[in-house]
Design a protein around this motif. Structure first.
Motif, mmCIF file in Angstrom:
data_model
loop_
_atom_site.group_PDB
_atom_site.id
_atom_site.type_symbol
_atom_site.label_atom_id
_atom_site.label_comp_id
_atom_site.label_asym_id
_atom_site.label_seq_id
_atom_site.Cartn_x
_atom_site.Cartn_y
_atom_site.Cartn_z
ATOM 1 N N VAL A 1 -4.346 -24.882 12.157
ATOM 2 C CA VAL A 1 -3.689 -23.632 11.783
ATOM 3 C C VAL A 1 -4.707 -22.498 11.901
ATOM 4 C CG1 VAL A 1 -2.430 -22.395 9.984
ATOM 5 C CG2 VAL A 1 -2.195 -24.879 10.174
ATOM 6 N N VAL A 2 -4.332 -21.405 12.574
ATOM 7 C CA VAL A 2 -5.215 -20.240 12.641
ATOM 8 C C VAL A 2 -4.792 -19.226 11.587
ATOM 9 C CG1 VAL A 2 -5.672 -20.565 15.111
ATOM 10 C CG2 VAL A 2 -3.834 -19.036 14.383
ATOM 11 N N ALA A 3 -5.635 -18.233 11.360
ATOM 12 C CA ALA A 3 -5.357 -17.259 10.308
ATOM 13 C C ALA A 3 -4.162 -16.380 10.654
ATOM 14 C CB ALA A 3 -6.596 -16.392 10.052
ATOM 15 N N THR B 1 -0.089 -20.693 20.329
ATOM 16 C CA THR B 1 1.337 -20.912 20.095
ATOM 17 C C THR B 1 1.594 -21.780 18.866
ATOM 18 O OG1 THR B 1 1.321 -22.819 21.598
ATOM 19 C CG2 THR B 1 1.885 -20.672 22.547
ATOM 20 N N GLY B 2 0.545 -22.187 18.170
ATOM 21 C CA GLY B 2 0.698 -23.044 17.005
ATOM 22 C C GLY B 2 0.927 -22.246 15.732
ATOM 23 N N PRO B 3 0.909 -22.935 14.597
ATOM 24 C CA PRO B 3 1.179 -22.280 13.312
ATOM 25 C C PRO B 3 0.033 -21.368 12.872
ATOM 26 C CG PRO B 3 0.561 -24.576 12.968
ATOM 27 C CD PRO B 3 0.684 -24.392 14.447
ATOM 28 N N THR B 4 0.363 -20.391 12.041
ATOM 29 C CA THR B 4 -0.631 -19.474 11.486
ATOM 30 C C THR B 4 -0.432 -19.358 9.975
ATOM 31 O OG1 THR B 4 0.651 -17.413 11.630
ATOM 32 C CG2 THR B 4 -0.492 -18.120 13.630
ATOM 33 N N VAL B 5 -1.525 -19.057 9.289
ATOM 34 C CA VAL B 5 -1.459 -18.841 7.840
ATOM 35 C C VAL B 5 -0.520 -17.679 7.534
ATOM 36 C CG1 VAL B 5 -2.771 -18.122 5.802
ATOM 37 C CG2 VAL B 5 -3.753 -19.792 7.396
ATOM 38 N N LEU B 6 -0.651 -16.592 8.287
ATOM 39 C CA LEU B 6 0.137 -15.390 8.040
ATOM 40 C C LEU B 6 1.635 -15.685 8.133
ATOM 41 C CD1 LEU B 6 0.244 -12.376 7.538
ATOM 42 C CD2 LEU B 6 -0.069 -11.999 9.983
ATOM 43 N N GLY C 1 -3.985 -2.502 7.795
ATOM 44 C CA GLY C 1 -4.604 -3.136 8.956
ATOM 45 C C GLY C 1 -3.599 -3.342 10.074
ATOM 46 N N ALA C 2 -4.038 -4.023 11.136
ATOM 47 C CA ALA C 2 -3.171 -4.293 12.275
ATOM 48 C C ALA C 2 -1.977 -5.137 11.840
ATOM 49 C CB ALA C 2 -3.961 -5.004 13.371
ATOM 50 N N ALA C 3 -0.816 -4.899 12.472
ATOM 51 C CA ALA C 3 0.420 -5.571 12.060
ATOM 52 C C ALA C 3 0.302 -7.079 12.116
ATOM 53 C CB ALA C 3 1.574 -5.087 12.936
ATOM 54 N N GLU C 4 -0.381 -7.580 13.169
ATOM 55 C CA GLU C 4 -0.481 -9.029 13.328
ATOM 56 C C GLU C 4 -1.533 -9.647 12.410
ATOM 57 O OE1 GLU C 4 -3.499 -7.284 16.171
ATOM 58 O OE2 GLU C 4 -1.472 -6.799 15.464
ATOM 59 N N ARG C 5 -2.243 -8.822 11.641
ATOM 60 C CA ARG C 5 -3.290 -9.341 10.753
ATOM 61 C C ARG C 5 -3.088 -8.882 9.315
ATOM 62 N NH1 ARG C 5 -8.869 -8.442 14.280
ATOM 63 N NH2 ARG C 5 -8.121 -9.348 16.230
ATOM 64 N N ILE D 1 -5.044 -10.119 6.078
ATOM 65 C CA ILE D 1 -6.171 -10.973 6.461
ATOM 66 C C ILE D 1 -7.481 -10.226 6.240
ATOM 67 C CG2 ILE D 1 -7.283 -12.232 8.338
ATOM 68 C CD1 ILE D 1 -4.700 -13.527 7.555
ATOM 69 N N VAL D 2 -8.379 -10.795 5.425
ATOM 70 C CA VAL D 2 -9.685 -10.173 5.183
ATOM 71 C C VAL D 2 -10.827 -11.053 5.689
ATOM 72 C CG1 VAL D 2 -8.935 -8.749 3.250
ATOM 73 C CG2 VAL D 2 -9.693 -11.092 2.822
ATOM 74 N N HIS D 3 -10.545 -12.323 6.009
ATOM 75 C CA HIS D 3 -11.526 -13.195 6.666
ATOM 76 C C HIS D 3 -10.755 -14.331 7.314
ATOM 77 C CE1 HIS D 3 -11.933 -16.611 3.566
ATOM 78 N NE2 HIS D 3 -10.979 -15.828 3.119
ATOM 79 N N ARG D 4 -11.427 -15.100 8.182
ATOM 80 C CA ARG D 4 -10.719 -16.119 8.955
ATOM 81 C C ARG D 4 -11.469 -17.446 8.925
ATOM 82 N NH1 ARG D 4 -10.255 -13.041 14.610
ATOM 83 N NH2 ARG D 4 -12.391 -12.548 14.018
ATOM 84 N N LEU D 5 -10.728 -18.508 9.240
ATOM 85 C CA LEU D 5 -11.306 -19.819 9.504
ATOM 86 C C LEU D 5 -10.827 -20.265 10.880
ATOM 87 C CD1 LEU D 5 -10.678 -21.698 6.106
ATOM 88 C CD2 LEU D 5 -12.799 -20.601 6.858
ATOM 89 N N ASP D 6 -11.662 -21.031 11.585
ATOM 90 C CA ASP D 6 -11.245 -21.584 12.873
ATOM 91 C C ASP D 6 -10.031 -22.484 12.677
ATOM 92 O OD1 ASP D 6 -13.483 -20.340 13.895
ATOM 93 O OD2 ASP D 6 -14.705 -22.164 13.923
#
Length: 308
Positions: free
Chosen positions: A100-102, A109-114, A128-132, A135-140
Motif C-alpha cells: 500500500v502506498v501513501a 494502480t494498487g491501494p493507497t492509504v488516502l 496541500g495537493a488534492a491527491e495528497r 499526507i505529511v510523510h510517507r512510507l514505501d
C-alpha cells in the motif's frame, strides 16, 4: 450542459435524408441522429421535421446536442489490513500494511492509504495537493508500520513543520545482511536519484543531506536486527544508507540484497518496519507515542534466525 448549434445545410448535402445529414454534419451515428430528431432536438427553418425528410441546401438547422455521458468516477475502496491506531478531530494514526502506498502516484494502480481512509468515511484536510490531502510523510509500498495523517488544516500545518524541523521521533526496525561495524553509529551521506535513472536512489555527491542513526539490537549468524532513527526523510533513505554500508535490508533486491538469504527466511520484500512514532499533538501540545508490532512475515523471519 447542452450544446446549441445553428447553421445552414451545406450544398453537398442537398437532397439527403435529415438523419443522414445530421449524422454527417456532427459526426454522429445515424441512430443517434434519428433519436435527436424524434426527441425534438432538431428544427429545420424553425419548425419540426421528420427524420426521413429530405433537406435543401441553405435550409437553417437548429440542433441541440445533449452533453456527452460522463464516465463514472471510481469510488475509493477500503484497504484490507489498514489499521486505525488512534483518531481524533485533528489527526489519525494508521498501521500501514504491505503493498500500500501513501497516496495515488503516476503508474501506481494498487491501494493507497488516502483512498482507503476516504472509503472508510474518514474526512482529511484538503490542504496541500488534492491527491495528497492530509499526507505529511510517507512510507514505501512494501514498508509497513505507523503513519500519521492530518484531519484539520491546523494539524496539517503544524505536522508538516514538525517533520521539516526534525522534531518527530521516527523509529524503524530493519533486518540487514551481515554485521555493521561499528555496531552503533550514524550515517551522514547525501542522497539523490541514482545516475542510471532506473528509479533507484543512491548516495551522491551534492545530493540532499540525509542522516540515519542505527543501533544493533540483535546479531545472528548472517544478519543483524537494527533500530533506526531518522533525522531526515529522504525517499528510500534507510534502504540506500544500509546498501551503501554493504549491509542491505534483507529481501531488498532493488538495493542488492542476497536472494538466497531472503528465500531461506521466506522474506518477499524489504525487511523494514516503522515500529514507533512520537510527536507533540498539533493542537493539544501533549506528547503522542505509538508502537506497532512486526507483521507476521517479518516476525517469522526473526524467529527463524533465533532458532538457527
Amino acid at each position: 450542459m447542452s450544446d446549441q448549434r445553428s447553421m445552414p445545410v451545406p450544398d453537398g448535402l442537398e437532397g439527403d435524408r435529415l438523419d443522414a445529414a445530421i449524422a454527417r454534419m456532427f459526426g454522429l451515428s445515424r441512430t443517434r441522429a434519428a433519436e435527436l430528431i424524434v426527441d425534438g432536438n432538431v428544427l429545420v427553418n424553425g419548425g419540426a421535421a421528420g427524420k426521413s425528410d429530405r433537406v435543401q441546401a441553405g435550409s437553417w438547422l437548429d440542433v441541440t446536442l445533449p452533453p456527452p455521458p460522463t464516465a463514472p468516477v471510481p469510488r475509493p475502496e477500503p484497504v484490507p489490513g489498514l489499521g486505525i491506531v488512534y483518531e481524533d478531530s485533528d489527526i489519525i494514526v494508521v498501521d500501514k500494511p504491505i503493498g500500500v502506498v501513501a497516496h495515488p502516484t503516476v503508474g501506481w494502480t494498487g491501494p493507497t492509504v488516502l483512498e482507503g481512509l476516504l472509503a472508510s468515511g474518514v474526512q482529511l484536510t484538503t490542504s496541500g495537493a488534492a491527491e495528497r490531502q492530509g499526507i505529511v510523510h510517507r512510507l514505501d509500498a512494501n514498508t509497513t508500520g505507523l503513519m500519521v495523517l492530518a484531519k484539520s488544516e491546523a494539524a496539517y500545518s503544524v505536522l508538516k513543520r514538525a517533520f521539516k524541523e526534525r522534531t518527530v521521533d521516527k523509529r524503524y526496525h530493519t533486518l540487514v545482511q551481515g554485521h555493521p561495524d561499528p555496531l552503533r553509529g550514524t550515517i551522514d551521506a547525501p542522497i539523490d536519484r541514482h545516475p542510471s535513472g532506473d528509479g533507484r536512489f543512491a548516495v551522491v555527491a551534492g545530493g540532499r543531506p540525509s542522516v540515519t542513526h542505527y543501533d544493533t539490537l540483535e546479531a545472528f549468524r548472517a544478519a543483524s536486527l537494527l533500530e533506526i532513527k531518522l533525522e531526515t526523510g529522504r525517499t528510500h533513505q534507510i534502504r540506500v544508507h544500509m546498501a551503501a554500508m554493504r549491509h542491505p535490508c534483507v529481501g531488498d533486491y532493488l538495493y542488492g540484497a542476497d536472494p538466497t538469504l531472503a528465500d531461506r527466511l521466506n522474506v518477499r520484500r524489504q525487511w523494514l518496519h516503522a515500529v514507533r512514532l512520537g510527536f507533540d499533538h498539533p493542537t493539544q501540545g501533549r506528547l503522542m507515542e505509538f508502537e506497532s508490532p512486526y507483521p507476521d512475515d517479518l516476525a517469522k523471519a526473526v524467529e527463524q534466525l533465533r532458532e538457527d
